[in-house]
Design a protein around this motif. Structure first.
Motif, PDB file in Angstrom:
ATOM      1  N   MET A  18       0.832  -1.212   0.000  1.00  0.00           N
ATOM      2  CA  MET A  18       0.000   0.000   0.000  1.00  0.00           C
ATOM      3  C   MET A  18       0.867   1.264   0.000  1.00  0.00           C
ATOM      4  N   LEU A  19       1.923   1.275   0.795  1.00  0.00           N
ATOM      5  CA  LEU A  19       2.786   2.462   0.835  1.00  0.00           C
ATOM      6  C   LEU A  19       3.444   2.690  -0.521  1.00  0.00           C
ATOM      7  N   GLU A  20       3.835   1.603  -1.181  1.00  0.00           N
ATOM      8  CA  GLU A  20       4.403   1.744  -2.530  1.00  0.00           C
ATOM      9  C   GLU A  20       3.333   2.220  -3.511  1.00  0.00           C
ATOM     10  N   GLU A  21       2.117   1.713  -3.377  1.00  0.00           N
ATOM     11  CA  GLU A  21       1.041   2.107  -4.294  1.00  0.00           C
ATOM     12  C   GLU A  21       0.740   3.600  -4.203  1.00  0.00           C
ATOM     13  N   ILE A  22       0.701   4.122  -2.985  1.00  0.00           N
ATOM     14  CA  ILE A  22       0.280   5.524  -2.832  1.00  0.00           C
ATOM     15  C   ILE A  22       1.477   6.481  -2.880  1.00  0.00           C
ATOM     16  N   GLY A  23       2.690   5.938  -2.878  1.00  0.00           N
ATOM     17  CA  GLY A  23       3.880   6.795  -2.970  1.00  0.00           C
ATOM     18  C   GLY A  23       4.112   7.627  -1.721  1.00  0.00           C
ATOM     19  N   GLU A  24       3.618   7.160  -0.589  1.00  0.00           N
ATOM     20  CA  GLU A  24       3.837   7.883   0.683  1.00  0.00           C
ATOM     21  C   GLU A  24       5.265   7.576   1.155  1.00  0.00           C
ATOM     22  N   PRO A  25       6.049   8.612   1.495  1.00  0.00           N
ATOM     23  CA  PRO A  25       7.411   8.323   1.978  1.00  0.00           C
ATOM     24  C   PRO A  25       7.372   7.513   3.278  1.00  0.00           C
ATOM     25  N   TYR A  26       8.216   6.511   3.368  1.00  0.00           N
ATOM     26  CA  TYR A  26       8.232   5.700   4.589  1.00  0.00           C
ATOM     27  C   TYR A  26       9.621   5.167   4.851  1.00  0.00           C
ATOM     28  N   ARG A  27       9.851   4.844   6.125  1.00  0.00           N
ATOM     29  CA  ARG A  27      11.100   4.135   6.434  1.00  0.00           C
ATOM     30  C   ARG A  27      10.742   2.857   7.177  1.00  0.00           C
ATOM     31  N   VAL A  28      11.497   1.820   6.870  1.00  0.00           N
ATOM     32  CA  VAL A  28      11.226   0.499   7.430  1.00  0.00           C
ATOM     33  C   VAL A  28      11.993   0.347   8.738  1.00  0.00           C
ATOM     34  N   ILE A  29      11.266  -0.029   9.792  1.00  0.00           N
ATOM     35  CA  ILE A  29      11.925  -0.378  11.048  1.00  0.00           C
ATOM     36  C   ILE A  29      11.744  -1.886  11.205  1.00  0.00           C
ATOM     37  N   PRO A  30      12.818  -2.646  10.914  1.00  0.00           N
ATOM     38  CA  PRO A  30      12.664  -4.105  10.837  1.00  0.00           C
ATOM     39  C   PRO A  30      12.618  -4.770  12.210  1.00  0.00           C
ATOM     40  N   ASN A 158     -12.424  -2.642  -9.652  1.00  0.00           N
ATOM     41  CA  ASN A 158     -11.240  -1.858  -9.289  1.00  0.00           C
ATOM     42  C   ASN A 158     -10.401  -2.549  -8.213  1.00  0.00           C
ATOM     43  N   TYR A 159      -9.111  -2.356  -8.340  1.00  0.00           N
ATOM     44  CA  TYR A 159      -8.128  -2.865  -7.356  1.00  0.00           C
ATOM     45  C   TYR A 159      -8.242  -2.020  -6.081  1.00  0.00           C
ATOM     46  N   THR A 160      -8.351  -2.673  -4.939  1.00  0.00           N
ATOM     47  CA  THR A 160      -8.559  -1.940  -3.682  1.00  0.00           C
ATOM     48  C   THR A 160      -7.664  -2.493  -2.563  1.00  0.00           C
ATOM     49  N   ILE A 161      -7.810  -1.891  -1.385  1.00  0.00           N
ATOM     50  CA  ILE A 161      -7.071  -2.391  -0.213  1.00  0.00           C
ATOM     51  C   ILE A 161      -7.477  -3.813   0.144  1.00  0.00           C
ATOM     52  N   ALA A 162      -8.652  -4.262  -0.286  1.00  0.00           N
ATOM     53  CA  ALA A 162      -9.049  -5.654   0.001  1.00  0.00           C
ATOM     54  C   ALA A 162      -8.140  -6.617  -0.765  1.00  0.00           C
ATOM     55  N   ASP A 163      -7.816  -6.301  -2.028  1.00  0.00           N
ATOM     56  CA  ASP A 163      -6.875  -7.141  -2.784  1.00  0.00           C
ATOM     57  C   ASP A 163      -5.494  -7.127  -2.120  1.00  0.00           C
ATOM     58  N   MET A 164      -5.086  -5.943  -1.672  1.00  0.00           N
ATOM     59  CA  MET A 164      -3.759  -5.844  -1.040  1.00  0.00           C
ATOM     60  C   MET A 164      -3.704  -6.667   0.241  1.00  0.00           C
ATOM     61  N   ALA A 165      -4.847  -6.771   0.941  1.00  0.00           N
ATOM     62  CA  ALA A 165      -4.877  -7.566   2.172  1.00  0.00           C
ATOM     63  C   ALA A 165      -4.767  -9.063   1.860  1.00  0.00           C
ATOM     64  N   ILE A 166      -5.365  -9.482   0.756  1.00  0.00           N
ATOM     65  CA  ILE A 166      -5.436 -10.918   0.457  1.00  0.00           C
ATOM     66  C   ILE A 166      -4.188 -11.427  -0.255  1.00  0.00           C
ATOM     67  N   PRO A 197       3.720  -2.568 -10.728  1.00  0.00           N
ATOM     68  CA  PRO A 197       5.060  -2.098 -10.344  1.00  0.00           C
ATOM     69  C   PRO A 197       5.211  -1.917  -8.828  1.00  0.00           C
ATOM     70  N   ALA A 198       4.165  -1.430  -8.155  1.00  0.00           N
ATOM     71  CA  ALA A 198       4.281  -1.212  -6.701  1.00  0.00           C
ATOM     72  C   ALA A 198       4.455  -2.537  -5.965  1.00  0.00           C
ATOM     73  N   VAL A 199       3.782  -3.572  -6.442  1.00  0.00           N
ATOM     74  CA  VAL A 199       3.894  -4.885  -5.793  1.00  0.00           C
ATOM     75  C   VAL A 199       5.295  -5.445  -6.046  1.00  0.00           C
ATOM     76  N   ALA A 200       5.785  -5.255  -7.262  1.00  0.00           N
ATOM     77  CA  ALA A 200       7.150  -5.720  -7.571  1.00  0.00           C
ATOM     78  C   ALA A 200       8.153  -4.999  -6.668  1.00  0.00           C
ATOM     79  N   ARG A 201       7.967  -3.689  -6.482  1.00  0.00           N
ATOM     80  CA  ARG A 201       8.905  -2.943  -5.624  1.00  0.00           C
ATOM     81  C   ARG A 201       8.832  -3.445  -4.183  1.00  0.00           C
ATOM     82  N   ALA A 202       7.598  -3.645  -3.694  1.00  0.00           N
ATOM     83  CA  ALA A 202       7.432  -4.040  -2.291  1.00  0.00           C
ATOM     84  C   ALA A 202       7.980  -5.434  -2.031  1.00  0.00           C
TER      85      ALA A 202
END
Ligand SMILES: N[C@@H](CCC(=O)N[C@@H](CS)C(=O)NCC(=O)O)C(=O)O
Length: 241
Positions: A18-30, A158-166, A197-202
């Protein structure tokens, strides 16, 4: 900027997508959940349930103090509302999106998690539990297959957050021997999303990728890892021992 408290499991991957899809800047805390990183008091202040993922939005819409959100479904909804994307604003399409989102977080996710636990982590001799959870997981996947026979994405066209959850859990189900041969509609849906592309990046980013021990079929945990995930260490932190 969003801090993504992250472990490379399907629940974490939903939020990375989702963060990649919306282009919101984020940092990963593993977090290494086998090492018990999730059991600290500091993380308990972010998620009192001590589970990943969680986010801290350092720049909430309209300003103000940072906002903390835990539970993957709530995080997806928060990010959808903040960005105005992937969750219709009203009506039947919104209702369908939230229905399928909650179907995943309350049904498919926990049942898949139990199937994974008994197949991959539990001591031998768990035949009843394995049958119970793999059957229920298969029933839920059949519900999904029937839905996808009628619509391009789970909540409609349409592709939604429900698809991203599943999607991430469906990807990791391969580890349990659940391929896509019996599910032609799901296969088309799965590939459509995989090509985004966002899924590939994530799924490719080094700090988001699942290490081998998260994705192997037969897990050999040592005593400390077992305690951190399923035993005393995991439970003691919630009791406050
Ligand atoms: N319902 C939660 C489930 C979160 C969850 O179970 N997270 C797992 C990783 S997938 C975790 O943090 N496990 C570590 C633990 O149980 O201590 C959600 O959807 O966010």
């Amino acid at each position: 900027m969003i801090d993504l408290h992250y472990s490379a499991t399907p629940n974490g991957q939903k939020i990375a997508i989702m963060l990649e899809e919306i282009g919101e800047p984020y940092r990963v805390i593993p977090y290494d959940i086998f090492a018990g990183d999730q059991l600290t008091a500091a993380f308990g202040r972010i998620n009192p349930n001590h589970k990943l993922p969680a986010i801290v939005d350092l720049d909430p819409a309209g300003g103000g103090d940072p906002i903390t959100v835990f539970e993957s479904g709530a995080i997806l909804q928060y990010l959808a509302e903040k960005s105005g994307r992937f969750l219709p604003a009203s009506g039947a399409a919104r209702a369908a999106t939230l229905s399928w989102l909650n179907w995943q977080v309350a049904g498919l996710g926990p049942m898949g998690g139990q199937a994974s636990h008994f197949l991959r982590y539990a001591p031998a001799g768990q035949d009843y539990a394995i049958e119970r959870y793999t059957k229920e997981l298969t029933r839920l996947l059949t519900v999904l297959e029937k839905r996808l026979e009628k619509s391009t994405y789970v909540a409609g066209e349409n592709y939604t957050i429900a698809d991203m959850a599943i999607w991430p859990g469906r990807a990791s189900a391969f580890v349990m021997g659940l391929g896509l041969d019996e599910w032609p509609a799901m296969r088309g849906w799965f590939e459509r999303i995989r090509e985004r592309p966002a899924v590939a990046r994530a799924t490719a980013r080094g700090d988001l990728k699942a290490p081998a021990k998260y994705i192997g079929r037969h897990q050999q945990l040592d005593d400390a890892e077992w305690s951190n995930m399923f035993g005393d260490a995991n439970h003691a932190v919630v009791r406050g021992d």
